[in-house]
Design a protein around this motif. Structure first.
Motif, PDB file in Angstrom:
ATOM      1  N   PRO A  76       1.445   6.772  13.170  1.00 19.01           N
ATOM      2  CA  PRO A  76       2.066   7.534  12.074  1.00 19.01           C
ATOM      3  C   PRO A  76       3.132   6.720  11.333  1.00 19.01           C
ATOM      4  O   PRO A  76       3.267   6.843  10.108  1.00 19.01           O
ATOM      5  N   GLY A  77       3.854   5.877  12.069  1.00 18.37           N
ATOM      6  CA  GLY A  77       4.844   5.020  11.417  1.00 18.37           C
ATOM      7  C   GLY A  77       4.207   4.012  10.484  1.00 18.37           C
ATOM      8  O   GLY A  77       4.750   3.700   9.416  1.00 18.37           O
ATOM      9  N   ASP A  78       3.044   3.491  10.865  1.00 17.36           N
ATOM     10  CA  ASP A  78       2.318   2.555  10.000  1.00 17.36           C
ATOM     11  C   ASP A  78       1.832   3.259   8.737  1.00 17.36           C
ATOM     12  O   ASP A  78       1.899   2.701   7.638  1.00 17.36           O
ATOM     13  N   ILE A  79       1.349   4.486   8.896  1.00 20.27           N
ATOM     14  CA  ILE A  79       0.909   5.266   7.736  1.00 20.27           C
ATOM     15  C   ILE A  79       2.087   5.512   6.800  1.00 20.27           C
ATOM     16  O   ILE A  79       1.966   5.409   5.569  1.00 20.27           O
ATOM     17  N   ARG A  80       3.253   5.800   7.375  1.00 20.13           N
ATOM     18  CA  ARG A  80       4.450   6.015   6.554  1.00 20.13           C
ATOM     19  C   ARG A  80       4.781   4.751   5.764  1.00 20.13           C
ATOM     20  O   ARG A  80       5.112   4.824   4.567  1.00 20.13           O
ATOM     21  N   ARG A  81       4.695   3.599   6.394  1.00 21.85           N
ATOM     22  CA  ARG A  81       4.955   2.342   5.683  1.00 21.85           C
ATOM     23  C   ARG A  81       3.980   2.145   4.537  1.00 21.85           C
ATOM     24  O   ARG A  81       4.355   1.720   3.440  1.00 21.85           O
ATOM     25  N   LEU A  82       2.709   2.421   4.790  1.00 23.01           N
ATOM     26  CA  LEU A  82       1.718   2.253   3.732  1.00 23.01           C
ATOM     27  C   LEU A  82       1.954   3.222   2.584  1.00 23.01           C
ATOM     28  O   LEU A  82       1.687   2.891   1.423  1.00 23.01           O
ATOM     29  N   ASN A  83       2.458   4.393   2.897  1.00 23.28           N
ATOM     30  CA  ASN A  83       2.775   5.354   1.838  1.00 23.28           C
ATOM     31  C   ASN A  83       3.976   4.918   1.011  1.00 23.28           C
ATOM     32  O   ASN A  83       4.159   5.385  -0.111  1.00 23.28           O
ATOM     33  N   GLU A  84       4.797   4.014   1.555  1.00 23.39           N
ATOM     34  CA  GLU A  84       5.967   3.498   0.838  1.00 23.39           C
ATOM     35  C   GLU A  84       5.686   2.161   0.152  1.00 23.39           C
ATOM     36  O   GLU A  84       6.509   1.681  -0.636  1.00 23.39           O
ATOM     37  N   ALA A  85       4.549   1.554   0.441  1.00 27.33           N
ATOM     38  CA  ALA A  85       4.276   0.186  -0.012  1.00 27.33           C
ATOM     39  C   ALA A  85       3.815   0.140  -1.459  1.00 27.33           C
ATOM     40  O   ALA A  85       3.204   1.077  -1.978  1.00 27.33           O
ATOM     41  N   ALA A  86       4.098  -0.986  -2.096  1.00 26.11           N
ATOM     42  CA  ALA A  86       3.562  -1.255  -3.427  1.00 26.11           C
ATOM     43  C   ALA A  86       2.199  -1.940  -3.319  1.00 26.11           C
ATOM     44  O   ALA A  86       1.307  -1.721  -4.145  1.00 26.11           O
ATOM     45  N   VAL A  87       2.046  -2.799  -2.287  1.00 24.87           N
ATOM     46  CA  VAL A  87       0.821  -3.581  -2.112  1.00 24.87           C
ATOM     47  C   VAL A  87       0.437  -3.572  -0.634  1.00 24.87           C
ATOM     48  O   VAL A  87       1.304  -3.725   0.241  1.00 24.87           O
ATOM     49  N   PHE A  88      -0.840  -3.398  -0.359  1.00 22.15           N
ATOM     50  CA  PHE A  88      -1.387  -3.537   0.985  1.00 22.15           C
ATOM     51  C   PHE A  88      -2.464  -4.607   0.936  1.00 22.15           C
ATOM     52  O   PHE A  88      -3.410  -4.512   0.158  1.00 22.15           O
ATOM     53  N   ILE A  89      -2.325  -5.637   1.769  1.00 21.63           N
ATOM     54  CA  ILE A  89      -3.254  -6.761   1.772  1.00 21.63           C
ATOM     55  C   ILE A  89      -3.922  -6.833   3.143  1.00 21.63           C
ATOM     56  O   ILE A  89      -3.248  -6.925   4.167  1.00 21.63           O
ATOM     57  N   TYR A  90      -5.244  -6.769   3.142  1.00 21.22           N
ATOM     58  CA  TYR A  90      -5.989  -6.911   4.390  1.00 21.22           C
ATOM     59  C   TYR A  90      -7.060  -7.975   4.217  1.00 21.22           C
ATOM     60  O   TYR A  90      -7.476  -8.286   3.097  1.00 21.22           O
ATOM     61  N   SER A  91      -7.502  -8.558   5.313  1.00 23.29           N
ATOM     62  CA  SER A  91      -8.453  -9.660   5.229  1.00 23.29           C
ATOM     63  C   SER A  91      -9.819  -9.175   4.778  1.00 23.29           C
ATOM     64  O   SER A  91     -10.440  -9.764   3.904  1.00 23.29           O
ATOM     65  N   GLY A  92     -10.313  -8.096   5.392  1.00 20.40           N
ATOM     66  CA  GLY A  92     -11.616  -7.574   5.014  1.00 20.40           C
ATOM     67  C   GLY A  92     -12.750  -8.274   5.746  1.00 20.40           C
ATOM     68  O   GLY A  92     -12.561  -8.865   6.805  1.00 20.40           O
ATOM     69  N   ALA A  93     -13.943  -8.200   5.170  1.00 19.42           N
ATOM     70  CA  ALA A  93     -15.148  -8.795   5.761  1.00 19.42           C
ATOM     71  C   ALA A  93     -15.443  -8.210   7.144  1.00 19.42           C
ATOM     72  O   ALA A  93     -16.028  -8.878   7.993  1.00 19.42           O
ATOM     73  N   GLY A  94     -14.997  -6.978   7.379  1.00 16.65           N
ATOM     74  CA  GLY A  94     -15.242  -6.336   8.657  1.00 16.65           C
ATOM     75  C   GLY A  94     -14.196  -6.591   9.713  1.00 16.65           C
ATOM     76  O   GLY A  94     -14.343  -6.140  10.854  1.00 16.65           O
ATOM     77  N   MET A  95     -13.124  -7.273   9.363  1.00 12.41           N
ATOM     78  CA  MET A  95     -12.098  -7.608  10.349  1.00 12.41           C
ATOM     79  C   MET A  95     -11.326  -6.366  10.796  1.00 12.41           C
ATOM     80  O   MET A  95     -10.998  -6.224  11.970  1.00 12.41           O
ATOM     81  N   GLU A  96     -11.012  -5.486   9.870  1.00 12.23           N
ATOM     82  CA  GLU A  96     -10.197  -4.306  10.173  1.00 12.23           C
ATOM     83  C   GLU A  96     -11.046  -3.048   9.937  1.00 12.23           C
ATOM     84  O   GLU A  96     -11.143  -2.580   8.810  1.00 12.23           O
ATOM     85  N   HIS A  97     -11.610  -2.507  11.002  1.00  9.53           N
ATOM     86  CA  HIS A  97     -12.514  -1.363  10.883  1.00  9.53           C
ATOM     87  C   HIS A  97     -11.804  -0.104  10.396  1.00  9.53           C
ATOM     88  O   HIS A  97     -12.432   0.820   9.877  1.00  9.53           O
ATOM     89  N   TRP A  98     -10.487  -0.066  10.524  1.00  9.24           N
ATOM     90  CA  TRP A  98      -9.696   1.141  10.275  1.00  9.24           C
ATOM     91  C   TRP A  98      -9.232   1.288   8.828  1.00  9.24           C
ATOM     92  O   TRP A  98      -8.687   2.326   8.457  1.00  9.24           O
TER      93      TRP A  98
END
Length: 200
Positions: A76-98
């Protein structure tokens, strides 16, 4: 060859830990940044983002030390951070299933979400196929394609460019700084790729 060895060692650590920056690693103090929050998924992307962002924003990483990013789930704390973020950067290509499910759950319509590996030519999984163990000695199946794109300096350059473009979109006032930071880092990656070509 010494710098090639150092890079290979650093990459080996990144593969073994695969998310070794703590979710509490918040980069520069907020008073030293432009006030924006940039959230990354795993350690290699976090390092690229810090190089591009410099002191213009606060950069935090989600997957904590020792966690397996393929099995990790945001709190839930991570979700809160993402709700406050301007940019979210993830690697992709199946690395992060979530990622897909997490993005759908957010209440942050202005969030710029960036799959840094989009457009990168992926290698076949090879030794990272079903039932085989990776460098961290974890069983997991990457499917047909290997998502560890940052291990190739040329692919890393494409990820840095994607991060640069996202930061320019989020904060156009500091476009020149993001472009200069990215250009400097890309120059280092290009030199590294040349060393790889000569030395390996």
């Amino acid at each position: 060859m010494r710098s090639v060895g150092k890079w290979l060692a650093a990459l080996a650590v990144a593969v073994v830990l695969s998310g070794c920056a703590s979710s509490g690693d918040e980069g520069p103090a907020s008073g030293e940044t432009g006030g924006q929050l940039v959230v990354t998924s795993i350690y290699p992307v976090y390092e690229f983002a810090r190089a591009v962002v410099g002191d213009r924003a606060e950069v935090v990483n989600l997957v904590p030390p020792g966690a397996e990013p393929h099995d990790w789930e945001p709190s839930p704390g991570d979700i809160r951070r993402l709700n406050e973020a301007a940019v979210f950067i993830y690697s992709g290509a199946g690395m992060e299933h979530w990622v897909e499910k997490t993005l759908a759950s957010l209440d942050n319509p202005d969030l710029i979400a960036v799959e840094a590996s989009r457009g990168v030519d992926l290698l076949e999984a090879g030794g990272h196929g079903a039932g085989e163990k990776d460098a961290a000695d974890h069983d997991h199946d990457h499917g047909q394609w290997d998502p560890h794109v940052w291990l190739d300096p040329k692919a890393a350059i494409q990820q840095v460019e994607a991060i640069r473009d996202a930061m320019v979109e989020a904060d156009p006032e500091h476009q020149a700084a993001y472009e200069a930071n990215a250009a400097q880092y890309i120059t280092e990656l290009e030199a590294l790729d040349e060393e790889f070509q000569r030395g390996l």
